[in-house]
Scaffold this active site. Structure first.
Site, mmCIF file in Angstrom:
data_model
loop_
_atom_site.group_PDB
_atom_site.id
_atom_site.type_symbol
_atom_site.label_atom_id
_atom_site.label_comp_id
_atom_site.label_asym_id
_atom_site.label_seq_id
_atom_site.Cartn_x
_atom_site.Cartn_y
_atom_site.Cartn_z
ATOM 1 N N SER A 159 3.693 -2.395 10.289
ATOM 2 C CA SER A 159 5.144 -2.498 10.457
ATOM 3 C C SER A 159 5.713 -3.848 10.026
ATOM 4 O O SER A 159 6.612 -4.383 10.673
ATOM 5 C CB SER A 159 5.541 -2.165 11.904
ATOM 6 O OG SER A 159 5.169 -0.842 12.223
ATOM 7 N N GLY A 182 3.008 -1.234 4.272
ATOM 8 C CA GLY A 182 3.056 0.194 3.963
ATOM 9 C C GLY A 182 4.483 0.614 3.664
ATOM 10 O O GLY A 182 5.002 0.379 2.571
ATOM 11 N N GLY A 183 5.142 1.191 4.650
ATOM 12 C CA GLY A 183 6.484 1.773 4.483
ATOM 13 C C GLY A 183 7.475 0.881 3.748
ATOM 14 O O GLY A 183 8.190 1.352 2.852
ATOM 15 N N ASN A 191 0.867 -1.178 0.000
ATOM 16 C CA ASN A 191 0.000 0.000 0.000
ATOM 17 C C ASN A 191 0.903 1.227 0.000
ATOM 18 O O ASN A 191 1.544 1.527 1.004
ATOM 19 C CB ASN A 191 -0.888 -0.051 1.256
ATOM 20 C CG ASN A 191 -1.731 1.204 1.413
ATOM 21 O OD1 ASN A 191 -1.786 2.050 0.519
ATOM 22 N ND2 ASN A 191 -2.397 1.323 2.558
ATOM 23 N N TRP A 192 0.928 1.922 -1.129
ATOM 24 C CA TRP A 192 1.856 3.057 -1.260
ATOM 25 C C TRP A 192 1.331 4.315 -0.590
ATOM 26 O O TRP A 192 2.028 5.327 -0.532
ATOM 27 C CB TRP A 192 2.135 3.342 -2.740
ATOM 28 C CG TRP A 192 2.906 2.278 -3.457
ATOM 29 C CD1 TRP A 192 3.384 1.092 -2.924
ATOM 30 C CD2 TRP A 192 3.306 2.281 -4.836
ATOM 31 N NE1 TRP A 192 4.050 0.377 -3.890
ATOM 32 C CE2 TRP A 192 4.013 1.083 -5.079
ATOM 33 C CE3 TRP A 192 3.142 3.180 -5.892
ATOM 34 C CZ2 TRP A 192 4.549 0.770 -6.330
ATOM 35 C CZ3 TRP A 192 3.667 2.876 -7.134
ATOM 36 C CH2 TRP A 192 4.365 1.684 -7.347
ATOM 37 N N LYS A 193 0.095 4.306 -0.143
ATOM 38 C CA LYS A 193 -0.502 5.473 0.531
ATOM 39 C C LYS A 193 -0.269 6.741 -0.309
ATOM 40 O O LYS A 193 -0.337 6.677 -1.531
ATOM 41 C CB LYS A 193 0.046 5.595 1.957
ATOM 42 C CG LYS A 193 -0.136 4.282 2.744
ATOM 43 C CD LYS A 193 0.131 4.417 4.212
ATOM 44 C CE LYS A 193 -0.077 3.049 4.885
ATOM 45 N NZ LYS A 193 0.082 3.099 6.337
ATOM 46 N N GLY A 199 2.826 2.003 10.922
ATOM 47 C CA GLY A 199 3.809 3.089 10.798
ATOM 48 C C GLY A 199 4.542 3.398 12.091
ATOM 49 O O GLY A 199 5.213 4.421 12.195
ATOM 50 N N HIS A 210 -9.467 1.201 5.098
ATOM 51 C CA HIS A 210 -8.171 1.351 5.794
ATOM 52 C C HIS A 210 -8.369 2.250 7.020
ATOM 53 O O HIS A 210 -9.158 3.202 6.972
ATOM 54 C CB HIS A 210 -7.132 1.950 4.846
ATOM 55 C CG HIS A 210 -5.742 1.840 5.391
ATOM 56 N ND1 HIS A 210 -5.277 2.691 6.354
ATOM 57 C CD2 HIS A 210 -4.755 0.948 5.151
ATOM 58 C CE1 HIS A 210 -4.027 2.334 6.676
ATOM 59 N NE2 HIS A 210 -3.697 1.282 5.952
ATOM 60 N N GLU A 232 -5.213 -5.075 10.613
ATOM 61 C CA GLU A 232 -4.182 -4.061 10.797
ATOM 62 C C GLU A 232 -4.423 -3.356 12.127
ATOM 63 O O GLU A 232 -5.209 -2.392 12.183
ATOM 64 C CB GLU A 232 -4.225 -3.031 9.662
ATOM 65 C CG GLU A 232 -3.968 -3.603 8.283
ATOM 66 C CD GLU A 232 -3.387 -2.556 7.339
ATOM 67 O OE1 GLU A 232 -2.316 -2.819 6.797
ATOM 68 O OE2 GLU A 232 -3.986 -1.478 7.179
ATOM 69 N N GLU A 251 -6.668 4.559 8.151
ATOM 70 C CA GLU A 251 -6.417 5.984 7.881
ATOM 71 C C GLU A 251 -7.648 6.641 7.259
ATOM 72 O O GLU A 251 -7.938 7.803 7.519
ATOM 73 C CB GLU A 251 -5.177 6.126 6.985
ATOM 74 C CG GLU A 251 -3.907 5.844 7.784
ATOM 75 C CD GLU A 251 -2.768 5.226 6.999
ATOM 76 O OE1 GLU A 251 -2.794 5.251 5.761
ATOM 77 O OE2 GLU A 251 -1.847 4.699 7.651
HETATM 78 P P1 13P Z 1 3.224 0.185 7.702
HETATM 79 O O1 13P Z 1 3.724 -1.088 7.061
HETATM 80 O O2 13P Z 1 3.972 1.404 7.226
HETATM 81 O O3 13P Z 1 3.130 0.070 9.184
HETATM 82 O O4 13P Z 1 1.719 0.399 7.152
HETATM 83 C C1 13P Z 1 0.810 -0.631 7.257
HETATM 84 C C2 13P Z 1 -0.408 -0.265 6.510
HETATM 85 O O5 13P Z 1 -1.151 0.615 6.900
HETATM 86 C C3 13P Z 1 -0.691 -0.997 5.250
HETATM 87 O O6 13P Z 1 -1.961 -0.708 4.779
#
Ligand code: 13P
Length: 251
Positions: A213, A234-235, A9-11, A173, A95, A167, A97
């Protein structure tokens, strides 16, 4: 046998040049991978270019969200059919977020899932508790509410188009991954609940991804848990080397 899924997920990262460079760097690193579904979720504006570059690669692409109406006067929204048109096979819905910053609720999540499935998309439905909720021992109540309300009115057949992503919000994050035991406990609970609400065969076939993470050094032990069928990253999906290392978790 559930085929494992590793999704990135590149956000809100990666404009066209960076997105294309990432795909160009990643593709050769994962060309030999078999038996793992790989999904990338870039931002809407780069879906087309990323799709073109992937050409006939088995790597799938996903939208990070969609609206529940197919068309109409809804300025700023993107419909499920538009995602299909841009080459997506998947979409991420709910998600944390989006729930936190954009007022997404279990009800809007449900509408979006149903519209996405109607358009032929696989939906990666995100659920998970906040730190406060975990500390108040409400984790399972939260998951139950999100699953029951989010998946309302779906048939067993429609559930074949659903993947769940557990999640925990406190792990996103933050560098704080859930322990293997915490992930397994939540995933097993989710699978039992899906068996109760739908059927055993639906629960058996359901892929439940862990997100929060995920890194090259913790993916292997997370994936060794019996109910962890993949990861939503994510990251660590933003650089080719770390995402490829996660995809190669079996090595
Ligand atoms: P991180 O891997 O950066 O913690 O993000 C997880 C995430 O929200 C994937 O959708």
């Amino acid at each position: 046998m559930r085929i494992p899924v590793i999704a990135g997920n590149w956000k809100l990262y990666k404009k066209t040049a960076e997105a294309l460079r990432l795909v160009q760097d990643l593709s050769p690193l994962v060309a030999d991978v078999q038996g793992v579904e790989i999904i990338l979720a870039p931002s809407f504006t780069v879906l087309g270019p990323v799709r073109s570059l992937l050409n006939d690669s088995p790597i799938a692409i996903a939208g990070q969200d969609c609206f529940w109406e197919e068309e109409g006067a809804y300025t700023g929204e993107v419909s499920p059919g538009m995602l299909v048109d841009a080459g997506c096979s998947h979409v991420i819905i709910g998600h944390s977020e989006r729930r936190h910053y954009f007022a997404e609720t279990d009800e809007t999540v449900n509408k979006k899932i149903r519209a996405a499935i109607q358009a032929g998309l696989f939906t990666i439905v995100c659920i998970g508790e906040t730190l406060q909720e975990r500390e108040r021992n409400e984790t399972f109540d939260v998951l139950e509410r999100q699953i029951k309300a989010g998946l309302t009115d779906l048939s067993d057949d429609e559930m074949k188009k659903v993947l769940l992503a557990y999640e925990p919000v406190w792990a996103i994050g933050t560098g704080k991954t859930a322990t293997d035991e915490q992930a397994q406990e939540a995933h097993a609970f989710i699978r039992r609940l899906v068996a109760e609400c739908f059927s055993d065969s639906c629960a058996d076939g359901l892929r439940i991804l862990y997100g929060g993470s995920v890194k090259p050094d913790n993916i292997r032990s997370l994936m060794s848990q019996p109910d962890v069928d993949g990861a939503l990253v994510g990251g660590a999906s933003l650089t080719a080397e770390s995402f490829a290392a996660i995809i190669h978790y079996q090595k």
